[in-house]
Write a protein that holds these residues in place. Structure first.
Motif, PDB file in Angstrom:
ATOM      1  N   ASP A  33      45.702   1.002   8.905  1.00  0.00           N
ATOM      2  CA  ASP A  33      44.973   0.434  10.024  1.00  0.00           C
ATOM      3  C   ASP A  33      45.052   1.361  11.226  1.00  0.00           C
ATOM      4  N   ASP A  34      44.661   0.857  12.394  1.00  0.00           N
ATOM      5  CA  ASP A  34      44.566   1.690  13.588  1.00  0.00           C
ATOM      6  C   ASP A  34      45.882   2.376  13.955  1.00  0.00           C
ATOM      7  N   GLU A  35      47.005   1.708  13.741  1.00  0.00           N
ATOM      8  CA  GLU A  35      48.290   2.312  14.117  1.00  0.00           C
ATOM      9  C   GLU A  35      48.597   3.536  13.255  1.00  0.00           C
ATOM     10  N   TRP A  38      46.411   6.284  14.395  1.00  0.00           N
ATOM     11  CA  TRP A  38      46.954   6.851  15.634  1.00  0.00           C
ATOM     12  C   TRP A  38      48.020   7.895  15.283  1.00  0.00           C
ATOM     13  N   ILE A 110      54.870  -0.493  17.525  1.00  0.00           N
ATOM     14  CA  ILE A 110      53.487  -0.024  17.412  1.00  0.00           C
ATOM     15  C   ILE A 110      52.748  -0.802  16.328  1.00  0.00           C
ATOM     16  N   ASN A 112      53.157  -3.709  15.436  1.00  0.00           N
ATOM     17  CA  ASN A 112      52.869  -5.050  15.961  1.00  0.00           C
ATOM     18  C   ASN A 112      51.962  -5.001  17.185  1.00  0.00           C
ATOM     19  N   HIS A 113      51.426  -3.803  17.447  1.00  0.00           N
ATOM     20  CA  HIS A 113      50.469  -3.575  18.538  1.00  0.00           C
ATOM     21  C   HIS A 113      51.069  -3.892  19.909  1.00  0.00           C
ATOM     22  N   ARG A 142      47.968   2.259  26.270  1.00  0.00           N
ATOM     23  CA  ARG A 142      48.680   2.051  25.009  1.00  0.00           C
ATOM     24  C   ARG A 142      48.940   3.395  24.325  1.00  0.00           C
ATOM     25  N   ASP A 143      47.928   4.259  24.297  1.00  0.00           N
ATOM     26  CA  ASP A 143      48.088   5.574  23.667  1.00  0.00           C
ATOM     27  C   ASP A 143      49.227   6.356  24.305  1.00  0.00           C
ATOM     28  N   TRP A 146      52.673   4.604  23.532  1.00  0.00           N
ATOM     29  CA  TRP A 146      53.124   4.766  22.145  1.00  0.00           C
ATOM     30  C   TRP A 146      53.737   6.133  21.885  1.00  0.00           C
TER      31      TRP A 146
END
Length: 192
Positions: A33-35, A38, A110, A112-113, A142-143, A146
């Motif tokens: 997924d997105d994480e 990233w 991360i 867990n967003h 957020r970026d 993280w």
């Protein structure tokens, strides 16, 4: 840099047969997924682009329980696969510039967003600031936040533990990177 990766025996066999293992997105158990995307972008920034045809990194351990040593297979046998499967704990020597280290515990923030903070007070301030932003600024914030996952210096307080468990990612595992391997069977599930 010494690393250890725990992989199903089919990965070991692939390395023996073809000389290299690259994460197969079809066979991976990870939900990309997105994480994870990233993390892949950060790998490109910090270690360079992947080799031709590689989409996802290989994951390994650099440090566990605050120590640089191979995983304890007595406990690892309970944490991998559904049980009664053959795995290999592969010891690797990899050039440091090809590896991206990150904190395993913080990585779960991360996943867990969430936002990474070192104290409850900092967390409350960040959340208030974050909630007041529009979605574009939230993504940028957020970026940047993280990025703290790459701080693997030890920190232990009543809010966070950092530096005890360090994971490593790299683009591919070549046969010549392997130092040794230990084989084990995952623990079977108790039958009723």
């Amino acid at each position: 840099m010494r690393l250890w990766t725990i992989q199903p025996i089919k990965v070991w066999n692939e390395i023996q047969n073809y000389g290299v293992y690259r994460c197969n997105p079809v066979l991976t158990t990870l939900d990309m997924d997105d994480e994870y995307k990233w993390m892949i972008r950060k790998m490109v920034d910090r270690t360079g682009p992947p080799p031709e045809g590689v989409q996802y990194p290989v994951w390994a351990w650099y440090k566990q329980n605050g120590k640089y040593h191979k995983p304890d297979l007595r406990s690892a046998r309970w944490g991998y696969g559904p049980g009664d499967e053959d795995y290999a704990c592969i010891e690797i020597e990899m050039p440091a510039e090809k590896v991206l280290l990150s904190d395993f515990d913080v990585w779960h923030i991360i996943l867990n967003h969430g936002l990474i903070s070192e104290t409850e007070e900092e967390d409350k301030k960040q959340e208030a600031l974050f909630d007041a932003m529009d979605s574009e600024h939230q993504a940028l914030y957020r970026d940047k936040n993280w990025e703290r996952v790459f701080d693997i210096s030890p920190l232990h307080n009543d809010w966070i533990t950092r530096g005890e468990w360090t994971q490593a990612t790299f683009w591919e595992l070549k046969k010549e990177d392997i130092q040794s391997a230990k084989f084990f069977r995952t623990a079977g599930r108790k039958k009723d």
